[in-house]
Design a protein around this motif. Sequence first.
Motif, PDB file in Angstrom:
ATOM      1  N   THR A 103       5.972 -12.755   2.645  1.00  0.00           N
ATOM      2  CA  THR A 103       5.757 -11.996   1.421  1.00  0.00           C
ATOM      3  C   THR A 103       5.203 -10.607   1.712  1.00  0.00           C
ATOM      4  OG1 THR A 103       4.732 -12.025  -0.755  1.00  0.00           O
ATOM      5  CG2 THR A 103       3.421 -12.873   1.028  1.00  0.00           C
ATOM      6  N   THR A 104       5.492  -9.677   0.828  1.00  0.00           N
ATOM      7  CA  THR A 104       4.943  -8.327   0.953  1.00  0.00           C
ATOM      8  C   THR A 104       3.730  -8.156   0.064  1.00  0.00           C
ATOM      9  OG1 THR A 104       6.406  -7.521  -0.775  1.00  0.00           O
ATOM     10  CG2 THR A 104       7.160  -7.287   1.511  1.00  0.00           C
ATOM     11  N   ALA A 105       3.273  -9.243  -0.554  1.00  0.00           N
ATOM     12  CA  ALA A 105       2.113  -9.156  -1.437  1.00  0.00           C
ATOM     13  C   ALA A 105       0.878  -8.820  -0.619  1.00  0.00           C
ATOM     14  CB  ALA A 105       1.896 -10.462  -2.172  1.00  0.00           C
ATOM     15  N   GLY A 106      -0.065  -8.277  -1.294  1.00  0.00           N
ATOM     16  CA  GLY A 106      -1.334  -7.932  -0.674  1.00  0.00           C
ATOM     17  C   GLY A 106      -2.203  -7.350  -1.740  1.00  0.00           C
ATOM     18  N   ALA A 116     -14.061  -3.883 -12.836  1.00  0.00           N
ATOM     19  CA  ALA A 116     -14.175  -4.723 -11.638  1.00  0.00           C
ATOM     20  C   ALA A 116     -13.591  -6.102 -11.902  1.00  0.00           C
ATOM     21  CB  ALA A 116     -15.635  -4.823 -11.203  1.00  0.00           C
ATOM     22  N   ALA A 117     -13.809  -6.631 -13.099  1.00  0.00           N
ATOM     23  CA  ALA A 117     -13.245  -7.939 -13.443  1.00  0.00           C
ATOM     24  C   ALA A 117     -11.717  -7.881 -13.495  1.00  0.00           C
ATOM     25  CB  ALA A 117     -13.805  -8.422 -14.778  1.00  0.00           C
ATOM     26  N   ILE A 118     -11.177  -6.801 -14.026  1.00  0.00           N
ATOM     27  CA  ILE A 118      -9.720  -6.654 -14.080  1.00  0.00           C
ATOM     28  C   ILE A 118      -9.140  -6.555 -12.670  1.00  0.00           C
ATOM     29  CG2 ILE A 118      -7.836  -5.127 -14.799  1.00  0.00           C
ATOM     30  CD1 ILE A 118      -9.627  -4.421 -17.259  1.00  0.00           C
ATOM     31  N   MET A 119      -9.778  -5.761 -11.812  1.00  0.00           N
ATOM     32  CA  MET A 119      -9.291  -5.649 -10.438  1.00  0.00           C
ATOM     33  C   MET A 119      -9.456  -6.966  -9.685  1.00  0.00           C
ATOM     34  SD  MET A 119     -10.083  -1.793  -9.120  1.00  0.00           S
ATOM     35  CE  MET A 119     -11.471  -1.239 -10.098  1.00  0.00           C
ATOM     36  N   ALA A 120     -10.519  -7.712  -9.976  1.00  0.00           N
ATOM     37  CA  ALA A 120     -10.694  -9.027  -9.356  1.00  0.00           C
ATOM     38  C   ALA A 120      -9.559  -9.957  -9.790  1.00  0.00           C
ATOM     39  CB  ALA A 120     -12.052  -9.618  -9.723  1.00  0.00           C
ATOM     40  N   TRP A 121      -9.182  -9.873 -11.059  1.00  0.00           N
ATOM     41  CA  TRP A 121      -8.057 -10.689 -11.543  1.00  0.00           C
ATOM     42  C   TRP A 121      -6.771 -10.324 -10.800  1.00  0.00           C
ATOM     43  CZ3 TRP A 121      -6.654 -14.923 -13.838  1.00  0.00           C
ATOM     44  CH2 TRP A 121      -5.339 -15.052 -14.271  1.00  0.00           C
ATOM     45  N   TYR A 122      -6.512  -9.032 -10.675  1.00  0.00           N
ATOM     46  CA  TYR A 122      -5.316  -8.592  -9.959  1.00  0.00           C
ATOM     47  C   TYR A 122      -5.350  -9.079  -8.511  1.00  0.00           C
ATOM     48  CZ  TYR A 122      -4.005  -5.379 -13.760  1.00  0.00           C
ATOM     49  OH  TYR A 122      -3.621  -4.831 -14.966  1.00  0.00           O
ATOM     50  N   PHE A 178      -4.859   0.192  -8.698  1.00  0.00           N
ATOM     51  CA  PHE A 178      -5.091  -0.979  -7.850  1.00  0.00           C
ATOM     52  C   PHE A 178      -3.956  -1.991  -8.006  1.00  0.00           C
ATOM     53  CE2 PHE A 178      -6.735  -5.234  -7.105  1.00  0.00           C
ATOM     54  CZ  PHE A 178      -7.318  -5.098  -5.854  1.00  0.00           C
ATOM     55  N   GLN A 179      -3.576  -2.245  -9.234  1.00  0.00           N
ATOM     56  CA  GLN A 179      -2.537  -3.225  -9.510  1.00  0.00           C
ATOM     57  C   GLN A 179      -1.200  -2.805  -8.895  1.00  0.00           C
ATOM     58  OE1 GLN A 179       0.277  -3.169 -11.728  1.00  0.00           O
ATOM     59  NE2 GLN A 179       0.676  -5.335 -11.475  1.00  0.00           N
ATOM     60  N   THR A 238       3.044  -5.827  -8.631  1.00  0.00           N
ATOM     61  CA  THR A 238       4.010  -6.737  -9.233  1.00  0.00           C
ATOM     62  C   THR A 238       4.429  -6.291 -10.623  1.00  0.00           C
ATOM     63  OG1 THR A 238       2.209  -8.143  -9.987  1.00  0.00           O
ATOM     64  CG2 THR A 238       3.283  -8.740  -7.911  1.00  0.00           C
ATOM     65  N   ALA A 239       3.672  -5.423 -11.253  1.00  0.00           N
ATOM     66  CA  ALA A 239       4.063  -4.934 -12.572  1.00  0.00           C
ATOM     67  C   ALA A 239       5.096  -3.836 -12.407  1.00  0.00           C
ATOM     68  CB  ALA A 239       2.852  -4.388 -13.334  1.00  0.00           C
TER      69      ALA A 239
END
Length: 181
Positions: A167-170, A146-152, A74-75, A175-176
């Motif tokens: 931006t190409t973010a989404g 789920a909390a980690i993916m919510a953070w990302y 996901f990240q 970003t890592a």
Amino acid sequence: MSSRSQALLRFLQRLEHVLDAVIQPVVFAGMAALIGVITLQIVSRVFFSAVGWTEEVARFLLVWITFLGATLAFQRGRHIAVTFVVEALPGRLQQLLRVAAVLVVLVFMVALIVIGHRYMQAQSFQKSASLRLSMTYVYAIIPISAAIMAWYALVDLVELIVNGPGTTAGIGSGTAEEPPA
């Protein structure tokens, strides 16, 4: 945007890198442990009597590796996505749709945290068959991942807002740093 917004974004991205740096070796160790447990299971069945707990440990490791690996995917933006329609839109509309998509993901992840926590609590009385381990530990990975993916997703949302339409973010913008091929 302002320098404060950029500073906040850099801070959030550094935290994202730290989280990623913690999860990667955990997944690697889980994979190594899974290989070791399955090898032990095969060797013990062929040469000795079967070791009963190996199947259960392998199953639990696979569940945890799958969920933690999903957070890494996901990240990095490696989950399936159809983006050609959004990418064909003008900048401002494209940003608006990306923000909406990230918000939908955030709502879903928060719901998954709540549901996962409830399920974890509902199964807390249950013990695993051979290890007699509380199933709370097995099901805990659902709200954790789920909390980690919510953070990302939250970091992606801030990035979309701070960097603007170009931006190409989404969702899972990656970003890592990618591991070497």
